[in-house]
Write an enzyme that holds these catalytic residues in place. Structure first.
Site, short mmCIF file in Angstrom:
data_model
loop_
_atom_site.label_atom_id
_atom_site.label_comp_id
_atom_site.label_asym_id
_atom_site.label_seq_id
_atom_site.Cartn_x
_atom_site.Cartn_y
_atom_site.Cartn_z
N SER A 1 33.21 40.29 45.78
CA SER A 1 33.15 41.06 47.01
C SER A 1 31.68 41.39 47.34
O SER A 1 30.85 40.49 47.32
CB SER A 1 34.03 42.32 46.89
OG SER A 1 34.32 42.87 48.14
N ASP B 1 42.79 35.80 50.91
CA ASP B 1 41.83 36.90 51.02
C ASP B 1 41.24 36.98 52.42
O ASP B 1 40.59 36.03 52.87
CB ASP B 1 40.71 36.71 49.99
CG ASP B 1 39.71 37.85 50.00
OD1 ASP B 1 40.02 38.92 50.55
OD2 ASP B 1 38.60 37.66 49.44
N HIS C 1 41.82 38.52 46.69
CA HIS C 1 40.43 38.94 46.56
C HIS C 1 39.94 38.77 45.11
O HIS C 1 40.47 39.38 44.20
CB HIS C 1 40.32 40.40 47.00
CG HIS C 1 38.94 40.82 47.42
ND1 HIS C 1 38.14 40.08 48.24
CD2 HIS C 1 38.21 41.95 47.13
CE1 HIS C 1 37.00 40.70 48.46
NE2 HIS C 1 37.02 41.83 47.79
#
Length: 458
Positions: A143, A396, A421
């Site tokens: 991320s 995601d 994710h």
């Protein structure tokens, strides 16, 4: 010092070096203590590699616990593991309890300063840990942490030999990716999760407006959703924003096994949610529609059955630093998002940079620099760099702003069709789909290649 807050049985050392508050100016010459975690159980002490996690916007112990991939491959690579905490998050507070007191103290919260912290930390590790002077360092992150790992390789190629950037939306900036892609992917996840699922969520917004138009409707909503605080008319927009973020978070953590990343959740939680929303959208009343929505929402907020009520001011773990991240969004992490209600299941909302800037100014007294990330980190033009693997999951929403195609032989994209994710950064699990097992195997092979390359250059 063994950590009592980490679930790994392996002993970690919690270390606190002293770093400059401002790496790029000379007037502020103060220092602060940065926390990082180290495990050298499998490390080959004479030049063995170092896997360096570039910490995100939160407590580093939480990311350490949720990055099992590094633990799983440490023995194979004979690697030291280092998890570095990002400044202004967790316990790494440059001004202690005053770090968030005002914008003057927040001024040193930026990705550039964080990357410099990591570079200085790695140099200090190599200076002080016997046998590490010739250790090749690979940056790993997911991320925002994945964005940092990629940028670490771009900005400090003398410090890290390569990077794995998992679910890293380095192109989720103005004029790089369409602002609507994020919510289109969320909608696609729910459309595939069950018949009519996305359609019913799209119709639920009007149902909320209709029911919330009366005081009795507001009371019913508060009761039906078991809200901790009763809704008032002024709360309706916030209530819908809470629902929207709930659907987004479910798409992000749509893992193939029970997990507790943002909330405790069942296997494939989007499919579980969609079981409540499979009815004909034209055969139910607004109240019936929202009763089903309330059951679906409970999958996310009360899967364990232990929540006495639902809090609309909270959607995820307290380990993330929301105020700090919002400040970063209000300065350099400007990521446009929009919806149209047609290609997605949300109410139409344009991206309005001026309104966003005004909100930032009201909150922090600062205005965002929309183009700075593109200027500083290269935007779409990153082909001159090397040794970065970008992994993205097809489920995601952040993949819309990620690198999903190969840029060169050493700037490689790995797409995991049934991955959410940064699924590839999590521990191996018996329910993992083949696609993520294959992705992890490819990532390890790139690590080995970079390590061999580094040793040849010695």
């Amino acid at each position: 010092i063994p950590s009592n807050t980490l679930k790994k049985e392996f002993v970690l050392q919690i270390c606190v070096p002293v770093l400059q508050i401002d790496h790029f100016g000379f007037l502020e010459d103060g220092t602060f203590k940065q926390r990082y975690l180290v495990n050298d159980e499998h490390w080959h002490q004479k030049g063995g590699p170092i896997l360096f996690y570039t910490g995100n916007e939160g407590d580093i112990t939480w990311f350490c616990n949720n990055t099992g991939f590094m633990w799983d491959i440490a023995e194979e690579l004979k690697a030291m593991l280092v998890f570095a905490e990002h400044r202004y998050y967790g316990e790494s507070l440059p001004f202690g309890k005053d770090s968030y007191s005002d914008t003057k103290h927040l001024n040193y919260l930026s990705s550039e300063q964080a990357l410099a912290d990591f570079a200085v930390l790695i140099k200090e590790l190599k200076r002080t840990v016997p046998g590490s002077q010739l250790s090749p360092v690979i940056a790993i992150g997911g991320s925002y942490g994945g964005m940092l790992s990629a940028w670490m390789r771009m900005k400090y190629p003398n410090v890290v030999v390569g990077a794995l950037a998992a679910s890293a939306p380095i192109w989720q900036f103005p004029d790089m990716a369409p602002c609507g892609d994020f919510y289109k992917i969320v909608t696609q996840d729910f459309a595939e999760g069950g018949l009519n699922c996305d359609v019913n969520i799209r119709k639920s917004w009007k149902a909320v407006d209709n029911v919330a138009a009366t005081d009795s409707g507001l009371r019913w909503l508060s009761s039906e959703f078991s809200l901790c605080s009763p809704l008032k008319k002024t709360d309706v927009a916030g209530f819908k924003a809470w629902l929207q973020e709930t659907w987004v978070n479910l798409a992000m953590v749509d893992y193939p096994y029970e997990a507790n990343f943002l909330q405790p959740l069942p296997r494939w939680p989007v499919q579980v949610v969609c079981k409540y929303l499979g009815f004909d959208p034209y055969s139910v009343s607004d109240y019936q529609m929202l009763s089903a929505i309330s059951e679906a929402v409970r999958v996310y907020y009360n899967y364990t059955g232990s929540a006495p009520c639902l809090n609309t001011s909270s959607t995820a773990t307290g380990s993330l630093g929301y105020i700090g991240w919002y400040y970063q969004a209000c300065t350099e992490m400007v990521m446009p998002m929009c919806t149209d209600g047609v290609q997605d299941m949300f109410e139409p909302q344009e991206w309005n940079f001026q309104a966003f800037s005004d909100e930032c100014h009201a909150l922090f007294g600062v205005r965002p620099r929309a183009d700075w990330a593109g200027i500083f980190y290269g935007g779409l033009d990153i082909a001159s760099h090397s040794n970065i693997v970008f992994s993205n999951g097809g489920l995601d929403p952040w993949s819309g702003g990620g690198v999903t195609r190969n840029i060169s032989d050493s700037m490689v994209a790995i797409v995991i069709p049934d991955g959410a994710h940064h699924l590839d950064l999590r521990y191996n699990n018996e329910y993992d789909p083949h696609s993520v097992l294959s992705a992890r195997a490819q990532e390890v092979e790139y690590f080995k290649l970079w390590i061999r390359q580094a040793k040849k250059q010695l």
